[in-house]
Design a protein around this motif. Structure first.
Motif, PDB file in Angstrom:
ATOM      1  N   VAL A 113       0.848  -1.203   0.000  1.00 27.93           N
ATOM      2  CA  VAL A 113       0.000   0.000   0.000  1.00 27.93           C
ATOM      3  C   VAL A 113       0.882   1.251   0.000  1.00 27.93           C
ATOM      4  N   SER A 114       1.897   1.254   0.878  1.00 29.89           N
ATOM      5  CA  SER A 114       2.750   2.446   1.015  1.00 29.89           C
ATOM      6  C   SER A 114       3.471   2.765  -0.287  1.00 29.89           C
ATOM      7  N   GLU A 115       3.824   1.732  -1.038  1.00 24.43           N
ATOM      8  CA  GLU A 115       4.521   1.948  -2.310  1.00 24.43           C
ATOM      9  C   GLU A 115       3.561   2.292  -3.455  1.00 24.43           C
ATOM     10  N   SER A 116       2.258   2.077  -3.216  1.00 19.91           N
ATOM     11  CA  SER A 116       1.282   2.294  -4.293  1.00 19.91           C
ATOM     12  C   SER A 116       0.639   3.674  -4.245  1.00 19.91           C
ATOM     13  N   ILE A 117       0.845   4.407  -3.148  1.00 19.02           N
ATOM     14  CA  ILE A 117       0.209   5.732  -3.033  1.00 19.02           C
ATOM     15  C   ILE A 117       1.270   6.770  -2.629  1.00 19.02           C
ATOM     16  N   THR A 118       0.963   8.041  -2.913  1.00 19.52           N
ATOM     17  CA  THR A 118       1.948   9.093  -2.601  1.00 19.52           C
ATOM     18  C   THR A 118       1.669   9.753  -1.255  1.00 19.52           C
ATOM     19  N   ILE A 119       0.475   9.516  -0.689  1.00 20.19           N
ATOM     20  CA  ILE A 119       0.188  10.072   0.642  1.00 20.19           C
ATOM     21  C   ILE A 119       0.715   9.103   1.705  1.00 20.19           C
ATOM     22  N   PRO A 120       1.094   9.643   2.891  1.00 15.61           N
ATOM     23  CA  PRO A 120       1.700   8.761   3.895  1.00 15.61           C
ATOM     24  C   PRO A 120       0.741   7.762   4.524  1.00 15.61           C
ATOM     25  N   THR A 121       1.283   6.577   4.824  1.00 15.08           N
ATOM     26  CA  THR A 121       0.568   5.575   5.609  1.00 15.08           C
ATOM     27  C   THR A 121       1.142   5.632   7.026  1.00 15.08           C
ATOM     28  N   ILE A 122       0.261   5.498   8.017  1.00 15.70           N
ATOM     29  CA  ILE A 122       0.699   5.518   9.417  1.00 15.70           C
ATOM     30  C   ILE A 122       0.249   4.196  10.026  1.00 15.70           C
ATOM     31  N   GLY A 123       1.199   3.399  10.478  1.00 13.32           N
ATOM     32  CA  GLY A 123       0.857   2.060  10.954  1.00 13.32           C
ATOM     33  C   GLY A 123       0.654   1.978  12.453  1.00 13.32           C
ATOM     34  N   ILE A 124      -0.281   1.097  12.835  1.00 11.54           N
ATOM     35  CA  ILE A 124      -0.379   0.657  14.238  1.00 11.54           C
ATOM     36  C   ILE A 124      -0.586  -0.848  14.138  1.00 11.54           C
ATOM     37  N   GLY A 125       0.482  -1.591  14.410  1.00 13.25           N
ATOM     38  CA  GLY A 125       0.417  -3.024  14.145  1.00 13.25           C
ATOM     39  C   GLY A 125       0.448  -3.310  12.657  1.00 13.25           C
ATOM     40  N   GLY A 126       1.030  -2.399  11.879  1.00 16.24           N
ATOM     41  CA  GLY A 126       1.117  -2.573  10.427  1.00 16.24           C
ATOM     42  C   GLY A 126       2.553  -2.828   9.984  1.00 16.24           C
ATOM     43  N   GLY A 127       3.476  -2.872  10.938  1.00 13.69           N
ATOM     44  CA  GLY A 127       4.865  -3.192  10.605  1.00 13.69           C
ATOM     45  C   GLY A 127       5.697  -2.003  10.186  1.00 13.69           C
ATOM     46  N   ARG A 128       6.963  -2.309   9.817  1.00 11.24           N
ATOM     47  CA  ARG A 128       7.972  -1.271   9.633  1.00 11.24           C
ATOM     48  C   ARG A 128       7.928  -0.540   8.298  1.00 11.24           C
ATOM     49  N   TYR A 129       7.102  -1.010   7.351  1.00 11.37           N
ATOM     50  CA  TYR A 129       7.116  -0.363   6.034  1.00 11.37           C
ATOM     51  C   TYR A 129       6.137   0.808   5.926  1.00 11.37           C
ATOM     52  N   ALA A 130       5.406   1.077   6.998  1.00 13.50           N
ATOM     53  CA  ALA A 130       4.523   2.254   6.959  1.00 13.50           C
ATOM     54  C   ALA A 130       5.388   3.512   6.953  1.00 13.50           C
ATOM     55  N   ASP A 131       4.820   4.617   6.452  1.00 13.24           N
ATOM     56  CA  ASP A 131       5.577   5.877   6.404  1.00 13.24           C
ATOM     57  C   ASP A 131       5.668   6.535   7.776  1.00 13.24           C
ATOM     58  N   GLY A 132       4.866   6.068   8.713  1.00 15.20           N
ATOM     59  CA  GLY A 132       4.932   6.588  10.077  1.00 15.20           C
ATOM     60  C   GLY A 132       4.306   5.584  11.020  1.00 15.20           C
ATOM     61  N   GLN A 133       4.368   5.877  12.306  1.00 17.73           N
ATOM     62  CA  GLN A 133       3.813   4.971  13.318  1.00 17.73           C
ATOM     63  C   GLN A 133       2.939   5.769  14.282  1.00 17.73           C
ATOM     64  N   VAL A 134       1.904   5.104  14.788  1.00 22.09           N
ATOM     65  CA  VAL A 134       1.055   5.713  15.824  1.00 22.09           C
ATOM     66  C   VAL A 134       0.833   4.693  16.942  1.00 22.09           C
ATOM     67  N   LEU A 135       0.808   5.195  18.170  1.00 20.83           N
ATOM     68  CA  LEU A 135       0.441   4.369  19.326  1.00 20.83           C
ATOM     69  C   LEU A 135      -0.494   5.180  20.210  1.00 20.83           C
ATOM     70  N   VAL A 136      -1.237   4.469  21.029  1.00 20.91           N
ATOM     71  CA  VAL A 136      -2.054   5.124  22.063  1.00 20.91           C
ATOM     72  C   VAL A 136      -1.104   5.455  23.222  1.00 20.91           C
ATOM     73  N   ILE A 137      -1.099   6.715  23.652  1.00 17.80           N
ATOM     74  CA  ILE A 137      -0.107   7.180  24.638  1.00 17.80           C
ATOM     75  C   ILE A 137      -0.160   6.379  25.944  1.00 17.80           C
ATOM     76  N   HIS A 138      -1.356   5.974  26.357  1.00 16.97           N
ATOM     77  CA  HIS A 138      -1.473   5.209  27.610  1.00 16.97           C
ATOM     78  C   HIS A 138      -0.777   3.846  27.489  1.00 16.97           C
ATOM     79  N   ASP A 139      -0.768   3.280  26.265  1.00 26.07           N
ATOM     80  CA  ASP A 139      -0.101   1.996  26.039  1.00 26.07           C
ATOM     81  C   ASP A 139       1.418   2.199  26.055  1.00 26.07           C
ATOM     82  N   LEU A 140       1.881   3.206  25.326  1.00 31.94           N
ATOM     83  CA  LEU A 140       3.327   3.485  25.247  1.00 31.94           C
ATOM     84  C   LEU A 140       3.920   3.737  26.639  1.00 31.94           C
TER      85      LEU A 140
END
Ligand code: KIV
Length: 272
Positions: free
Chosen positions: A200-227
Motif C-alpha cells: 500500500v505504502s509503495e502504491s500511493i503518494t500520501i503517507p501511511t501511518i501504521g499501528i500493528g502494520g509493521g515497519r514499512y509504513a511511512d509513520g507509526q502511531v500508538l495510544v499514549i497510555h499503552d506506550l
C-alpha cells in the motif's frame, strides 16, 4: 545535496506528504487532554491524534462506539489549547458520519469550528466515499483508517489481524488508492500484515501511518497510555512500552497514602 533534516515549526498536512517524499518517518501519538498534549507536543511528535480510543482509556468503555461528538469536541479543545507544533487530527466518532454525507459534513464542521482542530479521521473505504468527498469539498483535511477499524468491531467479531486473505487485501489496496484519489492526506493502517503495508505504502503518494502494520509504513502511531504502560493489561505484539507507569504511579500513590497515615506528610517544611 544537503542531507540535513528539515525542521518543521508547525506541522501541516503538506509537511507530512513532504516527509514521505524525503523518506522521513512520521511520528504520531494520541492525546486527549491539555497536560498530556503539552508533553507530547514539546517532545516534537509530528501528529497528535485525538482518537476515539478516548472511549476506552479515558472513559473506561469496552469499545470506541459509545463516545459522542460532544465528548470528542471537549477532548479536542483541551488538546488544541496545549499544542504549538503538531498537526492535530480528531476522530469522527461512530454514528457521526456513516449514515449520510450531509451529516458527516456537519459533524466535521462542528469539530473544526468548536475545537480548532486541523483535520479529521474516518474509518472505512468505499462504504463512506461520499461522506469523505463532501468533507473534503468543504476544505477540511481528511485522514483515512483501514484494516482493523475498531468502530466496526461487532462486524469483525475479534481484534485479530485483518486482510490476511487476498480478497480483503485487494479491497484494502483499492480503498487506499480511492482515498488518495479523493484527496485524503494520509491513511492509518491498523493491524495488517507488514507485506500489505509495504504494498500500500509503495502504491500511493500520501503517507501511511501504521499501528500493528509493521515497519514499512511511512509513520507509526500508538495510544499514549499503552506506550507509557498505564494500560498494563493490554499486550498486543505490536506494542513497545517505553515506561511502566501503572506500577510506578501505584507505588508513588501507595507511598503517599503511607506518609499520610504515618503523619510523615506534611512535614515541618511543607506547612505554613
Ligand atoms: O482512536 C485511536 O486511538 C486510533 C488509533 C488506534 C489509530 O484510531
Amino acid at each position: 545535496m544537503s542531507t540535513a533534516k528539515k525542521e518543521y515549526k508547525r506541522v501541516t498536512v503538506k509537511s507530512l506528504v513532504d516527509m514521505k517524499k524525503q523518506g522521513e518517518k512520521i511520528s504520531m501519538l494520541t492525546a486527549y487532554d491539555y497536560s498530556m498534549a503539552k508533553i507530547v507536543d514539546a517532545a516534537n511528535v509530528d501528529v497528535i491524534l485525538v482518537g476515539d480510543s478516548a472511549s476506552n482509556v479515558m472513559a473506561g468503555h469496552e469499545t470506541t462506539l459509545p463516545i459522542t461528538l460532544d465528548q470528542m469536541i471537549y477532548h479536542a479543545s483541551s488538546v488544541i489549547r496545549a499544542v504549538n507544533r503538531a498537526l492535530v487530527v480528531v476522530d469522527l466518532p461512530f454514528g457521526s458520519y456513516q449514515s449520510d454525507p450531509k451529516e458527516a459534513l456537519r459533524s466535521a464542521i462542528r469539530i473544526m469550528k468548536e475545537s480548532g482542530a486541523h483535520a479529521v479521521k474516518v474509518e472505512g473505504g468505499e462504504e463512506i466515499k461520499e461522506s469523505v468527498r463532501r468533507i473534503l469539498n468543504a476544505g477540511i483535511p481528511v485522514m483515512g483508517h483501514l484494516g482493523l477499524t475498531p468502530q466496526s468491531i461487532y462486524k469483525f467479531g475479534t481484534y485479530t489481524v485483518r486482510a490476511k486473505e487476498s480478497q480483503e487485501a485487494k479491497k484494502l489496496l483499492d480503498d487506499a488508492k480511492m482515498l488518495e484519489k479523493l484527496g485524503c492526506f494520509g491513511i492509518v493502517l491498523e493491524k495488517i500484515p507488514a507485506a500489505l503495508t509495504k504494498k500500500v505504502s509503495e502504491s500511493i503518494t500520501i503517507p501511511t501511518i501504521g499501528i500493528g502494520g509493521g515497519r514499512y509504513a511511512d509513520g507509526q502511531v500508538l495510544v499514549i497510555h499503552d506506550l507509557l504502560g498505564m494500560t498494563h493489561e493490554f499486550n498486543p505484539r505490536f506494542l513497545r512500552r517505553y515506561m511502566h507507569l501503572f506500577e510506578d504511579m501505584s507505588n508513588a500513590i501507595s507511598q503517599y497514602v503511607a506518609d499520610v497515615k504515618s503523619k510523615d506528610f506534611p512535614s515541618e517544611e511543607e506547612q505554613y
